[in-house]
Design a protein around this motif. Structure first.
Motif, PDB file in Angstrom:
ATOM      1  N   GLY A   1       0.777  -1.231   0.000  1.00 21.96           N
ATOM      2  CA  GLY A   1       0.000   0.000   0.000  1.00 21.96           C
ATOM      3  C   GLY A   1       0.810   1.283   0.000  1.00 21.96           C
ATOM      4  N   ILE A   2       2.081   1.214   0.403  1.00 18.60           N
ATOM      5  CA  ILE A   2       2.878   2.440   0.500  1.00 18.60           C
ATOM      6  C   ILE A   2       3.062   3.077  -0.872  1.00 18.60           C
ATOM      7  CG2 ILE A   2       5.055   3.462   1.267  1.00 18.60           C
ATOM      8  CD1 ILE A   2       5.408   1.114   3.152  1.00 18.60           C
ATOM      9  N   ALA A   3       3.509   2.292  -1.842  1.00 18.86           N
ATOM     10  CA  ALA A   3       3.763   2.840  -3.179  1.00 18.86           C
ATOM     11  C   ALA A   3       2.480   3.344  -3.832  1.00 18.86           C
ATOM     12  CB  ALA A   3       4.417   1.770  -4.058  1.00 18.86           C
ATOM     13  N   THR A   4       1.395   2.599  -3.663  1.00 16.26           N
ATOM     14  CA  THR A   4       0.128   2.971  -4.289  1.00 16.26           C
ATOM     15  C   THR A   4      -0.379   4.317  -3.779  1.00 16.26           C
ATOM     16  OG1 THR A   4      -0.461   0.639  -4.532  1.00 16.26           O
ATOM     17  CG2 THR A   4      -2.238   2.243  -4.733  1.00 16.26           C
ATOM     18  N   VAL A   5      -0.420   4.488  -2.448  1.00 11.95           N
ATOM     19  CA  VAL A   5      -0.959   5.736  -1.902  1.00 11.95           C
ATOM     20  C   VAL A   5       0.010   6.895  -2.112  1.00 11.95           C
ATOM     21  CG1 VAL A   5      -2.375   4.539  -0.203  1.00 11.95           C
ATOM     22  CG2 VAL A   5      -0.076   5.258   0.434  1.00 11.95           C
ATOM     23  N   THR A   6       1.321   6.614  -2.127  1.00 14.62           N
ATOM     24  CA  THR A   6       2.293   7.674  -2.384  1.00 14.62           C
ATOM     25  C   THR A   6       2.130   8.213  -3.800  1.00 14.62           C
ATOM     26  OG1 THR A   6       3.894   6.668  -0.857  1.00 14.62           O
ATOM     27  CG2 THR A   6       4.744   8.269  -2.438  1.00 14.62           C
ATOM     28  N   THR A   7       1.992   7.322  -4.761  1.00 15.63           N
ATOM     29  CA  THR A   7       1.779   7.744  -6.149  1.00 15.63           C
ATOM     30  C   THR A   7       0.513   8.569  -6.263  1.00 15.63           C
ATOM     31  OG1 THR A   7       2.896   5.769  -6.986  1.00 15.63           O
ATOM     32  CG2 THR A   7       1.462   6.953  -8.516  1.00 15.63           C
ATOM     33  N   GLN A   8      -0.574   8.082  -5.658  1.00 13.18           N
ATOM     34  CA  GLN A   8      -1.851   8.795  -5.728  1.00 13.18           C
ATOM     35  C   GLN A   8      -1.754  10.170  -5.076  1.00 13.18           C
ATOM     36  OE1 GLN A   8      -4.342   9.332  -3.045  1.00 13.18           O
ATOM     37  NE2 GLN A   8      -5.744  10.277  -4.519  1.00 13.18           N
ATOM     38  N   SER A   9      -1.015  10.290  -3.971  1.00 13.63           N
ATOM     39  CA  SER A   9      -0.866  11.578  -3.275  1.00 13.63           C
ATOM     40  C   SER A   9       0.006  12.559  -4.046  1.00 13.63           C
ATOM     41  CB  SER A   9      -0.259  11.346  -1.885  1.00 13.63           C
ATOM     42  OG  SER A   9      -1.096  10.527  -1.095  1.00 13.63           O
ATOM     43  N   LEU A  10       0.935  12.046  -4.854  1.00 12.67           N
ATOM     44  CA  LEU A  10       1.878  12.917  -5.567  1.00 12.67           C
ATOM     45  C   LEU A  10       1.320  13.515  -6.855  1.00 12.67           C
ATOM     46  CD1 LEU A  10       5.198  10.866  -5.193  1.00 12.67           C
ATOM     47  CD2 LEU A  10       4.735  13.123  -4.227  1.00 12.67           C
ATOM     48  N   TYR A  11       0.202  13.013  -7.371  1.00 11.02           N
ATOM     49  CA  TYR A  11      -0.332  13.533  -8.625  1.00 11.02           C
ATOM     50  C   TYR A  11      -0.508  15.057  -8.583  1.00 11.02           C
ATOM     51  CZ  TYR A  11      -1.491   8.869 -10.453  1.00 11.02           C
ATOM     52  OH  TYR A  11      -1.429   7.591 -10.937  1.00 11.02           O
ATOM     53  N   GLY A  12      -1.187  15.534  -7.551  1.00 18.33           N
ATOM     54  CA  GLY A  12      -1.471  16.969  -7.445  1.00 18.33           C
ATOM     55  C   GLY A  12      -0.227  17.825  -7.264  1.00 18.33           C
ATOM     56  N   PRO A  13       0.613  17.557  -6.242  1.00 15.98           N
ATOM     57  CA  PRO A  13       1.811  18.383  -6.023  1.00 15.98           C
ATOM     58  C   PRO A  13       2.762  18.418  -7.216  1.00 15.98           C
ATOM     59  CG  PRO A  13       1.375  17.036  -4.104  1.00 15.98           C
ATOM     60  CD  PRO A  13       0.425  16.577  -5.163  1.00 15.98           C
ATOM     61  N   ILE A  14       2.928  17.296  -7.914  1.00 19.77           N
ATOM     62  CA  ILE A  14       3.812  17.290  -9.077  1.00 19.77           C
ATOM     63  C   ILE A  14       3.212  18.101 -10.219  1.00 19.77           C
ATOM     64  CG2 ILE A  14       4.749  15.811 -10.906  1.00 19.77           C
ATOM     65  CD1 ILE A  14       5.400  13.747  -8.822  1.00 19.77           C
ATOM     66  N   ALA A  15       1.895  17.995 -10.404  1.00 24.46           N
ATOM     67  CA  ALA A  15       1.229  18.788 -11.449  1.00 24.46           C
ATOM     68  C   ALA A  15       1.373  20.282 -11.175  1.00 24.46           C
ATOM     69  CB  ALA A  15      -0.244  18.403 -11.543  1.00 24.46           C
ATOM     70  N   ARG A  16       1.390  20.666  -9.878  1.00 25.65           N
ATOM     71  CA  ARG A  16       1.537  22.079  -9.493  1.00 25.65           C
ATOM     72  C   ARG A  16       2.999  22.479  -9.343  1.00 25.65           C
ATOM     73  NH1 ARG A  16      -2.385  20.226  -5.838  1.00 25.65           N
ATOM     74  NH2 ARG A  16      -0.832  20.275  -4.155  1.00 25.65           N
ATOM     75  N   GLN A  17       3.918  21.512  -9.466  1.00 19.57           N
ATOM     76  CA  GLN A  17       5.352  21.737  -9.284  1.00 19.57           C
ATOM     77  C   GLN A  17       5.652  22.278  -7.887  1.00 19.57           C
ATOM     78  OE1 GLN A  17       6.654  24.185 -12.595  1.00 19.57           O
ATOM     79  NE2 GLN A  17       6.664  22.431 -13.992  1.00 19.57           N
ATOM     80  N   ASP A  18       4.992  21.680  -6.900  1.00 22.32           N
ATOM     81  CA  ASP A  18       5.159  22.078  -5.499  1.00 22.32           C
ATOM     82  C   ASP A  18       6.269  21.215  -4.880  1.00 22.32           C
ATOM     83  OD1 ASP A  18       4.963  22.772  -2.861  1.00 22.32           O
ATOM     84  OD2 ASP A  18       2.838  22.287  -2.640  1.00 22.32           O
ATOM     85  N   ALA A  19       7.517  21.641  -5.061  1.00 18.04           N
ATOM     86  CA  ALA A  19       8.678  20.856  -4.639  1.00 18.04           C
ATOM     87  C   ALA A  19       8.715  20.566  -3.134  1.00 18.04           C
ATOM     88  CB  ALA A  19       9.971  21.535  -5.086  1.00 18.04           C
ATOM     89  N   PRO A  20       8.469  21.549  -2.259  1.00 18.51           N
ATOM     90  CA  PRO A  20       8.511  21.251  -0.813  1.00 18.51           C
ATOM     91  C   PRO A  20       7.526  20.159  -0.405  1.00 18.51           C
ATOM     92  CG  PRO A  20       8.557  23.623  -1.178  1.00 18.51           C
ATOM     93  CD  PRO A  20       8.272  22.996  -2.500  1.00 18.51           C
ATOM     94  N   THR A  21       6.333  20.198  -0.971  1.00 20.71           N
ATOM     95  CA  THR A  21       5.338  19.174  -0.636  1.00 20.71           C
ATOM     96  C   THR A  21       5.765  17.805  -1.153  1.00 20.71           C
ATOM     97  OG1 THR A  21       3.535  20.790  -0.681  1.00 20.71           O
ATOM     98  CG2 THR A  21       2.923  18.483  -0.903  1.00 20.71           C
ATOM     99  N   VAL A  22       6.308  17.777  -2.359  1.00 19.08           N
ATOM    100  CA  VAL A  22       6.777  16.509  -2.920  1.00 19.08           C
ATOM    101  C   VAL A  22       7.878  15.919  -2.055  1.00 19.08           C
ATOM    102  CG1 VAL A  22       7.923  15.421  -4.891  1.00 19.08           C
ATOM    103  CG2 VAL A  22       6.127  17.104  -5.286  1.00 19.08           C
ATOM    104  N   ARG A  23       8.833  16.771  -1.632  1.00 21.84           N
ATOM    105  CA  ARG A  23       9.931  16.290  -0.783  1.00 21.84           C
ATOM    106  C   ARG A  23       9.394  15.725   0.532  1.00 21.84           C
ATOM    107  NH1 ARG A  23      12.755  20.982  -2.682  1.00 21.84           N
ATOM    108  NH2 ARG A  23      12.141  22.124  -0.814  1.00 21.84           N
ATOM    109  N   GLY A  24       8.446  16.414   1.133  1.00 21.73           N
ATOM    110  CA  GLY A  24       7.882  15.952   2.395  1.00 21.73           C
ATOM    111  C   GLY A  24       7.161  14.622   2.257  1.00 21.73           C
ATOM    112  N   MET A  25       6.439  14.470   1.155  1.00 23.15           N
ATOM    113  CA  MET A  25       5.728  13.214   0.913  1.00 23.15           C
ATOM    114  C   MET A  25       6.695  12.065   0.657  1.00 23.15           C
ATOM    115  SD  MET A  25       2.432  14.369  -1.371  1.00 23.15           S
ATOM    116  CE  MET A  25       1.025  15.190  -0.586  1.00 23.15           C
ATOM    117  N   LEU A  26       7.758  12.341  -0.103  1.00 16.80           N
ATOM    118  CA  LEU A  26       8.757  11.311  -0.364  1.00 16.80           C
ATOM    119  C   LEU A  26       9.505  10.925   0.904  1.00 16.80           C
ATOM    120  CD1 LEU A  26      10.235  12.473  -3.804  1.00 16.80           C
ATOM    121  CD2 LEU A  26       8.708  10.532  -3.370  1.00 16.80           C
ATOM    122  N   ARG A  27       9.762  11.882   1.774  1.00 13.65           N
ATOM    123  CA  ARG A  27      10.412  11.567   3.059  1.00 13.65           C
ATOM    124  C   ARG A  27       9.522  10.648   3.888  1.00 13.65           C
ATOM    125  NH1 ARG A  27      14.234  13.640   6.510  1.00 13.65           N
ATOM    126  NH2 ARG A  27      15.472  13.703   4.582  1.00 13.65           N
ATOM    127  N   ALA A  28       8.238  10.945   3.940  1.00 18.05           N
ATOM    128  CA  ALA A  28       7.306  10.095   4.692  1.00 18.05           C
ATOM    129  C   ALA A  28       7.278   8.687   4.114  1.00 18.05           C
ATOM    130  CB  ALA A  28       5.910  10.704   4.669  1.00 18.05           C
TER     131      ALA A  28
END
Length: 499
Positions: A60-87
């Protein structure tokens, strides 16, 4: 234009590792059977299932991480992406250590359940060695692949996977030709997976420096908050697709597990190709769902569903008419009989429902409906496990397919209903009509076209037969499209020809 090009790359490259994997799955088992016997082949197939179950600690980790990253990557929100990847990285690492402990425990316990005369040491070492690839998924591959999938660069991950599969296949064939110990063969394969993990990490670090976690990066746990719900879905999937070899090896024999494994090589390979196409298209559907309108989502899903209707019908019609011919050639030097016509028919019926529901799985995942559908996933796995054990007790190796078919058939209808009820808010009659047409075409061909598998004595003749069947099925589906799917076909052609 760039999105369309990426989609073509994703679809094209995503098929490659599955083709290589199918070739590998055909070559290696028959070599193992001929060199070591069906018992060792059944053992390696069962161990793969066991390792898959152990890997559920990180499900489940990879699946929910991918789903959560769709929005921040589309907006190019680097800090949010980094925080999500750290989690995600923190959770992957914790689960990785748990995975290692469980592997060691199971490695010393499972050999006691083996009835056949295979040494304790061989079984232990095989379990440990074959679990190395799973460890690389936890500590490196998982988070890298989530980022690439969310950024619609599926082709990068699958391209590296293809390379590793080719290298591991060549290495394994060479070692098997020299009749190397089976443990060393599996160790060689695992070493290639370690190299794949390192190559993938190197690409991500070079391509995404803005997303590299810093010392002060705080984990955004929101990225993995749905992980437990997604894990239930993966557990259900593993029970539905991974329990058969274990049930057969314990309740029947390793020979029965080997027979199942040979048939499953073909059907899991075909399913994997369709599934990877599904994975390649899903990020685009996910972006539309995140920033587009529901009408646009409905249109894209309709095209996706029609595509999989075509794939399901073509693939399984050709398969039902040619599979016994192939298996008769593939296992001609085997130490046991592998020709079971009813077994092949049961596999095909199961896969009709299994392949057709792929678009529904995709939209449920990208919509993040993990919690909403987890009870259904639990029911599916319970039906599969309980029914498979009961029917195997009474019906032997056929029983495990009866139980699996009941579970997958019910879940297919349930997914179709859920998709249109809670995500698309529309009628599911078109989907059911397509499913009915797919089943009708496959059954019609099965009873009308005689399968001359006993007359085919070479792979060249078999390929000619496949081409003839493929041509006939394509003509039938072209007529079907003109009668029932003109609008869907027109929409797909617009996307394909878009410049």
């Amino acid at each position: 234009m760039k999105a369309i090009v990426n989609m073509y790359y994703n679809i094209g490259v995503s098929i490659l590792p599955q083709i290589v994997n199918i070739v590998s799955s055909f070559i290696l088992p028959v070599l193992i059977i001929n060199i070591y016997g069906s018992q060792i082949n059944g053992l390696t197939a069962t161990i793969k299932s066991l390792v898959g179950y152990i890997s559920l600690v990180g499900a489940g980790i990879a699946t929910v991480t991918t789903q959560s990253l769709y929005g921040p990557i589309a907006r190019q929100d680097a800090p949010t992406v980094r925080g999500m990847l750290r989690a995600a990285a923190n959770m992957f690492n914790r689960c990785g250590y748990i995975y290692i402990v469980i592997v060691l425990v199971v490695s010393f316990v499972y050999p006691f359940f083996i009835k056949e005369n295979i040494s304790y040491t061989t079984t232990v070492l095989l379990l440990v060695v074959m679990s190395i690839s799973g460890a690389s998924e936890f500590f490196v591959v998982g988070r890298c692949r989530s980022l690439l999938y969310a950024d619609r660069k599926v082709y990068v991950a699958t391209g590296i996977q293809s390379l590793s599969l080719i290298v591991s296949l060549i290495l394994a064939v060479i070692m098997l030709k020299f009749e190397t110990n089976i443990v060393l063969v599996q160790l060689g394969i695992s070493s290639v997976y370690i190299a794949r993990a390192l190559l993938l990490a190197l690409y991500v670090r070079k391509r995404y420096p803005q997303y590299e976690c810093r010392k002060d990066t705080k984990p955004i746990m929101n990225a993995v908050k749905k992980r437990k719900d997604a894990m239930i879905h993966q557990l259900s999937g593993l029970i539905v697709f991974g329990s058969q070899s274990i049930i057969l090896s314990v309740m029947v024999s390793l020979e029965a597990a080997s027979i199942y494994a040979v048939y499953n090589i073909i059907f899991s390979g075909l399913y994997s190709i369709c599934s990877n196409i599904n994975v390649a298209i899903s990020p685009f559907l996910g972006k539309t769902l995140a920033v587009g309108t529901i009408e646009k989502v409905k249109k894209e899903f309709n095209m996706m569903e029609y595509l999989f209707y075509i794939l399901t019908t073509v693939v399984l019609t050709v398969t039902i008419l040619t599979i016994l011919s192939f298996i008769s050639l593939y296992t001609k030097n085997a130490d046991i009989n592998y020709i079971y016509p009813r077994y092949a028919l049961m596999f095909v019926i199961i896969q009709v429902f299994n392949m057709y529901r792929l678009p529904n799985i995709a939209i449920i995942n990208v919509a993040g409906h993990f919690k909403e559908t987890r009870s259904r996933a639990i029911i599916e796995s319970i039906i599969c496990l309980v029914a498979s054990i009961i029917f195997t007790f009474f019906g032997g190796m056929y029983g495990v397919l009866v139980g699996t078919g009941i579970a997958i058939g019910w879940r297919c209808f349930d997914m179709i209903w859920y998709t249109y009820k809670y995500i698309l808010a529309g009628s599911f009659l078109t989907s059911l009509f397509r499913l009915a047409r797919a089943l009708s075409i496959i059954v019609l061909f099965y009873f009308v076209v005689k399968n001359p598998f006993l007359l085919i004595d070479s792979y060249f003749d078999w390929m000619l037969y496949v081409m003839v069947i493929l041509l006939i099925v394509s003509i039938v589906l072209a007529i079907d499209a003109l009668l029932f799917e003109r609008k869907s076909l027109n929409d797909i052609m617009k996307v394909v020809l878009r410049k």
